[in-house]
Design a protein around this motif. Structure first.
Motif, PDB file in Angstrom:
ATOM      1  N   TRP A 114       0.143   2.160  -1.234  1.00 26.33           N
ATOM      2  CA  TRP A 114       0.552   0.768  -1.389  1.00 26.33           C
ATOM      3  C   TRP A 114      -0.635  -0.167  -1.156  1.00 26.33           C
ATOM      4  CZ3 TRP A 114       3.766   4.539   0.274  1.00 26.33           C
ATOM      5  CH2 TRP A 114       5.077   4.555  -0.181  1.00 26.33           C
ATOM      6  N   PHE A 115      -1.349   0.062  -0.055  1.00 23.33           N
ATOM      7  CA  PHE A 115      -2.390  -0.858   0.393  1.00 23.33           C
ATOM      8  C   PHE A 115      -3.757  -0.256   0.095  1.00 23.33           C
ATOM      9  CE2 PHE A 115       1.300  -1.205   3.238  1.00 23.33           C
ATOM     10  CZ  PHE A 115       1.690  -2.499   2.940  1.00 23.33           C
ATOM     11  N   GLY A 116      -4.319  -0.611  -1.026  1.00 20.60           N
ATOM     12  CA  GLY A 116      -5.612  -0.077  -1.444  1.00 20.60           C
ATOM     13  C   GLY A 116      -5.551   0.464  -2.850  1.00 20.60           C
ATOM     14  N   ASN A 117      -4.486   1.226  -3.155  1.00 20.94           N
ATOM     15  CA  ASN A 117      -4.374   1.829  -4.478  1.00 20.94           C
ATOM     16  C   ASN A 117      -3.525   0.984  -5.420  1.00 20.94           C
ATOM     17  OD1 ASN A 117      -5.792   3.762  -3.150  1.00 20.94           O
ATOM     18  ND2 ASN A 117      -4.404   5.439  -3.555  1.00 20.94           N
ATOM     19  N   SER A 118      -2.338   0.578  -4.997  1.00 23.42           N
ATOM     20  CA  SER A 118      -1.537  -0.325  -5.815  1.00 23.42           C
ATOM     21  C   SER A 118      -2.038  -1.756  -5.645  1.00 23.42           C
ATOM     22  CB  SER A 118      -0.063  -0.223  -5.449  1.00 23.42           C
ATOM     23  OG  SER A 118       0.708  -1.130  -6.211  1.00 23.42           O
ATOM     24  N   VAL A 119      -2.049  -2.248  -4.416  1.00 18.77           N
ATOM     25  CA  VAL A 119      -2.655  -3.549  -4.127  1.00 18.77           C
ATOM     26  C   VAL A 119      -4.093  -3.276  -3.698  1.00 18.77           C
ATOM     27  CG1 VAL A 119      -2.475  -5.699  -2.838  1.00 18.77           C
ATOM     28  CG2 VAL A 119      -0.401  -4.380  -3.345  1.00 18.77           C
ATOM     29  N   THR A 120      -5.017  -3.488  -4.615  1.00 19.66           N
ATOM     30  CA  THR A 120      -6.412  -3.094  -4.414  1.00 19.66           C
ATOM     31  C   THR A 120      -7.238  -4.292  -3.953  1.00 19.66           C
ATOM     32  OG1 THR A 120      -6.202  -1.417  -6.141  1.00 19.66           O
ATOM     33  CG2 THR A 120      -8.440  -2.127  -5.582  1.00 19.66           C
ATOM     34  N   PRO A 121      -8.136  -4.108  -2.978  1.00 16.42           N
ATOM     35  CA  PRO A 121      -8.979  -5.232  -2.554  1.00 16.42           C
ATOM     36  C   PRO A 121      -9.845  -5.741  -3.704  1.00 16.42           C
ATOM     37  CG  PRO A 121      -9.776  -3.162  -1.624  1.00 16.42           C
ATOM     38  CD  PRO A 121      -8.449  -2.872  -2.241  1.00 16.42           C
ATOM     39  N   ARG A 122      -9.901  -7.049  -3.858  1.00 15.79           N
ATOM     40  CA  ARG A 122     -10.636  -7.624  -4.985  1.00 15.79           C
ATOM     41  C   ARG A 122     -12.139  -7.457  -4.826  1.00 15.79           C
ATOM     42  NH1 ARG A 122      -8.032 -12.629  -5.830  1.00 15.79           N
ATOM     43  NH2 ARG A 122      -6.529 -11.346  -6.956  1.00 15.79           N
ATOM     44  N   THR A 123     -12.628  -7.508  -3.596  1.00 17.77           N
ATOM     45  CA  THR A 123     -14.030  -7.226  -3.310  1.00 17.77           C
ATOM     46  C   THR A 123     -14.083  -6.286  -2.120  1.00 17.77           C
ATOM     47  OG1 THR A 123     -14.515  -8.908  -1.613  1.00 17.77           O
ATOM     48  CG2 THR A 123     -14.504  -9.645  -3.914  1.00 17.77           C
ATOM     49  N   TRP A 124     -15.273  -5.715  -1.874  1.00 17.68           N
ATOM     50  CA  TRP A 124     -15.389  -4.818  -0.728  1.00 17.68           C
ATOM     51  C   TRP A 124     -15.296  -5.566   0.595  1.00 17.68           C
ATOM     52  CZ3 TRP A 124     -14.100  -0.143  -1.162  1.00 17.68           C
ATOM     53  CH2 TRP A 124     -14.282   0.529  -2.376  1.00 17.68           C
ATOM     54  N   GLN A 125     -15.503  -6.882   0.579  1.00 14.28           N
ATOM     55  CA  GLN A 125     -15.315  -7.656   1.804  1.00 14.28           C
ATOM     56  C   GLN A 125     -13.844  -7.783   2.171  1.00 14.28           C
ATOM     57  OE1 GLN A 125     -16.726 -11.801   1.815  1.00 14.28           O
ATOM     58  NE2 GLN A 125     -17.877 -11.284   3.654  1.00 14.28           N
ATOM     59  N   ASP A 126     -12.958  -7.531   1.202  1.00 22.48           N
ATOM     60  CA  ASP A 126     -11.521  -7.596   1.444  1.00 22.48           C
ATOM     61  C   ASP A 126     -10.937  -6.256   1.883  1.00 22.48           C
ATOM     62  OD1 ASP A 126     -11.275 -10.342   0.494  1.00 22.48           O
ATOM     63  OD2 ASP A 126     -11.571  -9.537  -1.526  1.00 22.48           O
ATOM     64  N   LEU A 127     -11.780  -5.290   2.190  1.00 25.04           N
ATOM     65  CA  LEU A 127     -11.294  -3.948   2.510  1.00 25.04           C
ATOM     66  C   LEU A 127     -10.371  -3.928   3.720  1.00 25.04           C
ATOM     67  CD1 LEU A 127     -11.464  -0.961   1.669  1.00 25.04           C
ATOM     68  CD2 LEU A 127     -13.377  -0.719   3.274  1.00 25.04           C
ATOM     69  N   TRP A 128     -10.502  -4.891   4.622  1.00 29.24           N
ATOM     70  CA  TRP A 128      -9.636  -4.917   5.799  1.00 29.24           C
ATOM     71  C   TRP A 128      -8.163  -4.983   5.402  1.00 29.24           C
ATOM     72  CZ3 TRP A 128      -5.987  -8.364   7.501  1.00 29.24           C
ATOM     73  CH2 TRP A 128      -5.890  -9.569   6.784  1.00 29.24           C
ATOM     74  N   LEU A 129      -7.861  -5.581   4.223  1.00 31.28           N
ATOM     75  CA  LEU A 129      -6.481  -5.643   3.766  1.00 31.28           C
ATOM     76  C   LEU A 129      -5.899  -4.254   3.539  1.00 31.28           C
ATOM     77  CD1 LEU A 129      -6.491  -8.630   1.245  1.00 31.28           C
ATOM     78  CD2 LEU A 129      -5.009  -8.395   3.254  1.00 31.28           C
ATOM     79  N   SER A 130      -6.740  -3.327   3.093  1.00 32.24           N
ATOM     80  CA  SER A 130      -6.299  -1.951   2.898  1.00 32.24           C
ATOM     81  C   SER A 130      -6.279  -1.187   4.211  1.00 32.24           C
ATOM     82  CB  SER A 130      -7.228  -1.236   1.906  1.00 32.24           C
ATOM     83  OG  SER A 130      -7.237  -1.879   0.667  1.00 32.24           O
ATOM     84  N   GLU A 131      -7.411  -1.209   4.906  1.00 29.45           N
ATOM     85  CA  GLU A 131      -7.529  -0.402   6.119  1.00 29.45           C
ATOM     86  C   GLU A 131      -6.709  -0.962   7.273  1.00 29.45           C
ATOM     87  OE1 GLU A 131      -8.558   2.393   5.859  1.00 29.45           O
ATOM     88  OE2 GLU A 131      -9.978   2.422   4.195  1.00 29.45           O
ATOM     89  N   GLY A 132      -6.604  -2.286   7.351  1.00 31.93           N
ATOM     90  CA  GLY A 132      -5.778  -2.871   8.406  1.00 31.93           C
ATOM     91  C   GLY A 132      -4.316  -2.514   8.238  1.00 31.93           C
ATOM     92  N   PHE A 133      -3.808  -2.599   7.010  1.00 29.92           N
ATOM     93  CA  PHE A 133      -2.407  -2.244   6.776  1.00 29.92           C
ATOM     94  C   PHE A 133      -2.172  -0.750   6.971  1.00 29.92           C
ATOM     95  CE2 PHE A 133      -1.217  -6.298   4.613  1.00 29.92           C
ATOM     96  CZ  PHE A 133       0.035  -6.464   5.191  1.00 29.92           C
ATOM     97  N   ALA A 134      -3.104   0.093   6.509  1.00 31.59           N
ATOM     98  CA  ALA A 134      -2.919   1.540   6.669  1.00 31.59           C
ATOM     99  C   ALA A 134      -2.951   1.929   8.149  1.00 31.59           C
ATOM    100  CB  ALA A 134      -3.992   2.302   5.891  1.00 31.59           C
TER     101      ALA A 134
END
Length: 468
Positions: free
Chosen positions: A324-344
């Motif tokens: 869900w967080f990273g693959n479906s909703v993918t961070p737009r830039t690498w600076q947004d990676l916290w959105l994936s890793e924080g949710f996971a």
């Protein structure tokens, strides 16, 4: 993802311890009708390419583990987002034999990771075109700025391809940035007796003359950094979840006994995640388990994450949540990676809470009180503003990212938080999103609530916030 030096610890173990501008997929065009070399990512500015949007990759590959030689034909279907007299593809190493655009031979040049193609006739804005690249060589293993390895990783019986953040360009040409997602057909021929595992669904498997060809299809949009190839000898099991979702699991025989119990929980974890985050976004689930020495970290490769040896349940939850967080909703830039890793990471907290262990609130308080005992750099930078590419996978991205999510939950309450998270995954399903999108969404969904202190102190603030 879970880097080896920063493996995400379970909530129970922790308690026991006492805005950049949004990028578009087309990037920025270059002068005189040339597509830009890179989309200007804050940390990987040459990643991706400007002037076009990839729609589909069709990769026809052959690999010989004995010589470690890969040969391939990549057909990339894209739409021009500006008039183009030239455009770039990302390809690191490998020898390019020829290039065509819409069937016509096209001159090309190489400089670093950039493969510059000059079509015989100008491509008009809005035009869909197909560029075909024939290439061969020994694909490279890439060392990231943080010291971990990606790209093409030779193994004892084959190879493993991992792409985060830019390693996919080691084995196929394309626009290698998370903002440019596409569907994939990946066909790979290997010596008979070996298995090829990739993303999506296995469409066919046929053996002729001592070689076997596997054809995989991914219909949902996928960022190139979560595309994978695993080549080797695997014990493969196929099953379905209670809802009928296909489960495809490939395990190195050495890891079979150690992996069996936790992998049997894939249907349970996937069902729990769907209840928590919204409908599962892909056509199948599963896992790939390699030997521990084949990769130093787990990665949320789409549909079936890769694990370096048998995972524990917490790591399984983390990587499945990434679907869900990273693959479906993918961070737009690498600076947004916290959105994936924080949710996971927060998914691990929620799982532990729902299993009757430490609550997310207890995990949050323990992390605030003495988290630096476990994560030395926990307070060294804010999750949404890493000091550089070497810190993209640092502890603040994971742990402080999860703390931001928990602060939102504290502010809106449990029921509203559940609705907010499911709404977020629905609003950006199969798309990309940045930090600004998330903060705006939260504020829109919870009018009258004040989030300023959360953004200022927890998301962007330097050092440890003064109070909980």
């Amino acid at each position: 993802m879970s880097r080896s030096a920063r493996l995400v610890r379970s909530a129970a173990a922790l308690v026991a311890l006492a805005l950049p501008a949004a990028l578009t997929a087309c990037g920025t065009g270059g002068p005189d009708g040339a597509g830009g070399a890179g989309v200007g990512d804050p940390y990987f500015p040459k990643a991706g390419n400007g002037g076009y949007d990839v729609r589909h990759y069709a990769l026809d590959l052959a690999y010989d583990p004995g010589t470690r030689r890969l040969s391939g034909t990549a057909r990339v279907t894209a739409r021009a987002t500006q008039a183009l007299t030239a455009f770039d593809l990302d390809l690191r190493g490998m020898e390019v034999e020829d290039v065509t655009v819409d069937g016509a031979a096209a001159p090309f040049g190489r400089e670093g990771q950039e493969l510059t193609v000059r079509p015989r006739t100008r491509l008009d804005r809005g035009e869909t075109f197909e560029v075909t690249v024939r290439y061969a060589g020994r694909p490279q293993t890439v060392t990231d700025p943080d010291g971990s390895q990606e790209g093409w990783l030779p193994t004892a019986d084959g190879a493993l391809a991992l792409g985060q953040p830019t390693g996919s360009m080691a084995w196929f040409p394309g626009s290698h940035h998370p903002s440019d997602k596409a569907s994939y057909d990946i066909t790979v021929t290997v010596p008979r007796g070996l298995t090829v595992v990739s993303n999506g669904e296995l469409r066919s498997e046929r053996t002729t003359g001592g070689r076997t060809t596997f054809a995989w299809h991914t219909g949902e949009p996928m960022a190139s950094h979560v595309a994978t190839l695993a080549i080797g000898r695997y014990d493969v099991t196929r099953s379905t979840t209670g809802s009928g979702l296909p489960v495809y699991v490939a395990v190195d025989p050495d890891q079979g006994a150690a992996s069996r119990t936790v992998l049997a929980r894939i249907p349970e974890v996937t069902r729990w995640a769907a209840d928590t985050f919204g409908p599962y976004p892909f056509s199948s689930t599963g896992a790939i388990v390699e030997r521990p020495d084949d990769s130093g970290y787990a990665l949320e490769t789409q549909n079936r994450p890769v694990f370096p040896g048998a995972p524990d349940t917490g790591l399984l939850v983390h990587e499945i949540a990434h679907q869900w967080f990273g693959n479906s909703v993918t961070p737009r830039t690498w600076q947004d990676l916290w959105l994936s890793e924080g949710f996971a990471t927060y998914a691990e907290w929620l799982w532990t809470e729902d299993q009757g262990g430490a609550t997310a609130e207890q995990t949050f308080k323990a992390l605030y009180s003495h988290g630096e005992d476990t994560y030395e750099d926990l307070w060294s930078f804010p999750p949404a503003r890493q000091p550089g590419a070497a810190h993209v996978s640092g502890a603040p991205v994971y742990q402080r990212g999860a703390m931001v999510i928990h602060k939102v939950r504290q502010t809106v309450g449990d029921e509203a938080f559940h609705d907010l998270v499911r709404g977020w995954t629905a609003a950006h399903r199969h798309g990309t999103a940045g930090t600004g999108d998330f903060t705006a969404y939260v504020e829109e969904q919870a009018p009258g609530k004040d989030f300023d202190a959360i953004w200022e102190d927890w998301l962007y603030g330097e050092g440890k916030p003064d109070r909980l």
